[in-house]
Write a protein that holds these residues in place. Structure first.
Motif, mmCIF file in Angstrom:
data_model
loop_
_atom_site.group_PDB
_atom_site.id
_atom_site.type_symbol
_atom_site.label_atom_id
_atom_site.label_comp_id
_atom_site.label_asym_id
_atom_site.label_seq_id
_atom_site.Cartn_x
_atom_site.Cartn_y
_atom_site.Cartn_z
ATOM 1 N N ARG A 1 0.810 -1.211 0.000
ATOM 2 C CA ARG A 1 0.000 0.000 0.000
ATOM 3 C C ARG A 1 0.846 1.265 0.000
ATOM 4 O O ARG A 1 1.927 1.314 0.585
ATOM 5 C CB ARG A 1 -0.923 0.033 1.226
ATOM 6 C CG ARG A 1 -2.136 -0.880 1.109
ATOM 7 C CD ARG A 1 -3.048 -0.754 2.324
ATOM 8 N NE ARG A 1 -4.311 -1.437 2.086
ATOM 9 C CZ ARG A 1 -4.476 -2.755 2.180
ATOM 10 N NH1 ARG A 1 -3.446 -3.516 2.540
ATOM 11 N NH2 ARG A 1 -5.649 -3.312 1.926
ATOM 12 N N ARG B 1 0.120 5.539 0.719
ATOM 13 C CA ARG B 1 -0.834 6.479 1.320
ATOM 14 C C ARG B 1 -0.597 7.876 0.767
ATOM 15 O O ARG B 1 0.535 8.257 0.426
ATOM 16 C CB ARG B 1 -0.666 6.504 2.838
ATOM 17 C CG ARG B 1 -0.725 5.150 3.519
ATOM 18 C CD ARG B 1 -2.123 4.596 3.607
ATOM 19 N NE ARG B 1 -2.150 3.293 4.313
ATOM 20 C CZ ARG B 1 -3.265 2.623 4.592
ATOM 21 N NH1 ARG B 1 -4.438 3.120 4.227
ATOM 22 N NH2 ARG B 1 -3.197 1.470 5.213
ATOM 23 N N GLU C 1 -5.187 6.462 -1.111
ATOM 24 C CA GLU C 1 -4.693 5.100 -0.873
ATOM 25 C C GLU C 1 -4.652 4.334 -2.193
ATOM 26 O O GLU C 1 -5.543 4.493 -3.040
ATOM 27 C CB GLU C 1 -5.575 4.344 0.129
ATOM 28 C CG GLU C 1 -5.090 2.922 0.418
ATOM 29 C CD GLU C 1 -5.956 2.196 1.449
ATOM 30 O OE1 GLU C 1 -5.941 0.937 1.447
ATOM 31 O OE2 GLU C 1 -6.648 2.869 2.227
#
Length: 360
Positions: A178, A180, A242
């Motif tokens: 991931r 951000r 995200e």
């Protein structure tokens, strides 16, 4: 449904059990018929564990072999009932389950009924829920409730291998990587921080990655690291905060599950990494004398199994295990799933020669 005729040919028996629909969660009727047929065989001691059937010989042999196959299939797509067809001069049985893996189950059922005096004691296992989650898997449940039933000197899993031996299997890891950012109106993008743009280095790492070919006990396993999904974004006028890249890592059995996790963290250092699925591989299991006798009886040159299979469960228990069954794995789960008839009889011949000690 009529009872299973274990005196039928392995081809006819394959067709009979394929025509009994047994998509995962609906294995009960087929399990009932297998249990009934196995209990009618005098030399087998039979027990049932949910929809998993275990049939054992107790001849006092020096060695014991587990031979297992799953009875569930993936969902249908207008590919039952089965039919025979000929393509380019090759005779096939077409239909769901013919490859993965009821042809292997049929061979096992026939030999279980016929071989009253095999050279090793045999534990035959026909289990449910292989095609779904780990928690439901019949072999997994059995390893927890009755691990003594999996104890053996060698194990064979009837996964499709074109009736050739495929040793061990690669491990399997899935991870979510991931990035951000900060949401903002896309008309004022400079106020935000675009998480999707920040995922570009992840894709660069994947594109540049050179997977290994790793020799393990004489077999060469091909690894792979690939993006299999990417998600991000909220709406067409919002800078996303995200982004997630879903990766799949297939690693050689020389690398432990823990080492595979460490490798992913090293590759994606500085990113948020979450491991969402992890299964260790299995070494080839061909160095034991009993495995070498099996190879000699079956013939051919053993190959590696690139995908993950339940042989890994036996490997964790210290039992060397291989994959051996009819059907081309490329046709597993396919809408045109079909098995060459010759591979069914070849598999029966190989197992019979080994289990009776009649191989030349």
């Amino acid at each position: 449904m009529p009872p299973l005729d274990l005196t039928a040919s392995s081809i006819d028996l394959t067709r009979a059990i394929c025509d009994i629909e047994s998509v995962s969660d609906r294995e009960g009727p087929l399990a009932d018929l297998i249990e009934e047929a196995a209990r009618a065989v005098p030399h087998l001691t039979v027990s049932r564990h949910g929809d998993t059937i275990v049939a054992r010989t107790t001849l006092g042999r020096e060695q014991r072999v587990v031979i297992a196959g799953h009875i569930d299939t993936v969902p249908l797509n207008n590919n039952l009932p089965t039919r025979f067809e000929t393509i380019d001069g090759v005779d096939y049985l077409w239909g769901r389950g013919t490859v993965d893996m009821k042809a292997g189950v049929a061979v096992q059922l026939k030999l279980a009924a016929e071989l009253a005096e095999p050279v090793a004691d045999i534990t035959w296992i026909w289990y449910d829920h292989e095609e779904v989650s780990e928690a439901k898997n019949g072999l997994n449940r059995l390893s927890q409730s009755n691990p003594e039933l999996l104890a053996a000197d060698f194990a064979i899993l009837g996964e499709p291998t074109r009736s050739e031996i495929e040793g061990g299997c690669n491990g399997n890891l899935r991870a979510e990587i991931r990035t951000r950012g900060l949401r903002a109106h896309s008309a004022r993008a400079w106020v935000g921080d675009n998480a999707i743009h920040k995922a570009a280095p992840i894709l660069d790492i994947l594109a540049a990655y050179e997977p290994r070919n790793v020799e393990v006990d004489g077999l060469v396993y091909r690894e792979g690291l690939n993006a299999v999904g990417i998600t991000g974004g909220i709406a067409g006028n919002i800078i996303p905060d995200e982004c997630m890249v879903h990766i799949n890592y297939r690693f050689a059995p020389s690398r432990s599950a823990e080492e595979a996790v460490a490798h992913i963290h090293e590759l994606f250092s500085g990113f948020e990494v979450e491991i969402v699925d992890l299964a260790a591989g299995a070494r080839p299991g061909l160095d034991a004398p009993i495995a070498q006798h099996f190879v000699a009886a079956v013939g051919g040159t053993p190959m590696p199994k690139y995908g993950w299979t339940d042989v890994a469960r036996f490997s964790r228990l210290g039992v060397p295990a291989v994959n051996y069954g009819p059907g081309d794995p490329i046709k597993a789960h396919a809408d045109d799933e079909r098995v060459p008839l010759a591979q069914i009889t070849d598999c029966e011949r190989g197992l019979r020669a080994w289990l009776t000690g009649s191989a030349s």
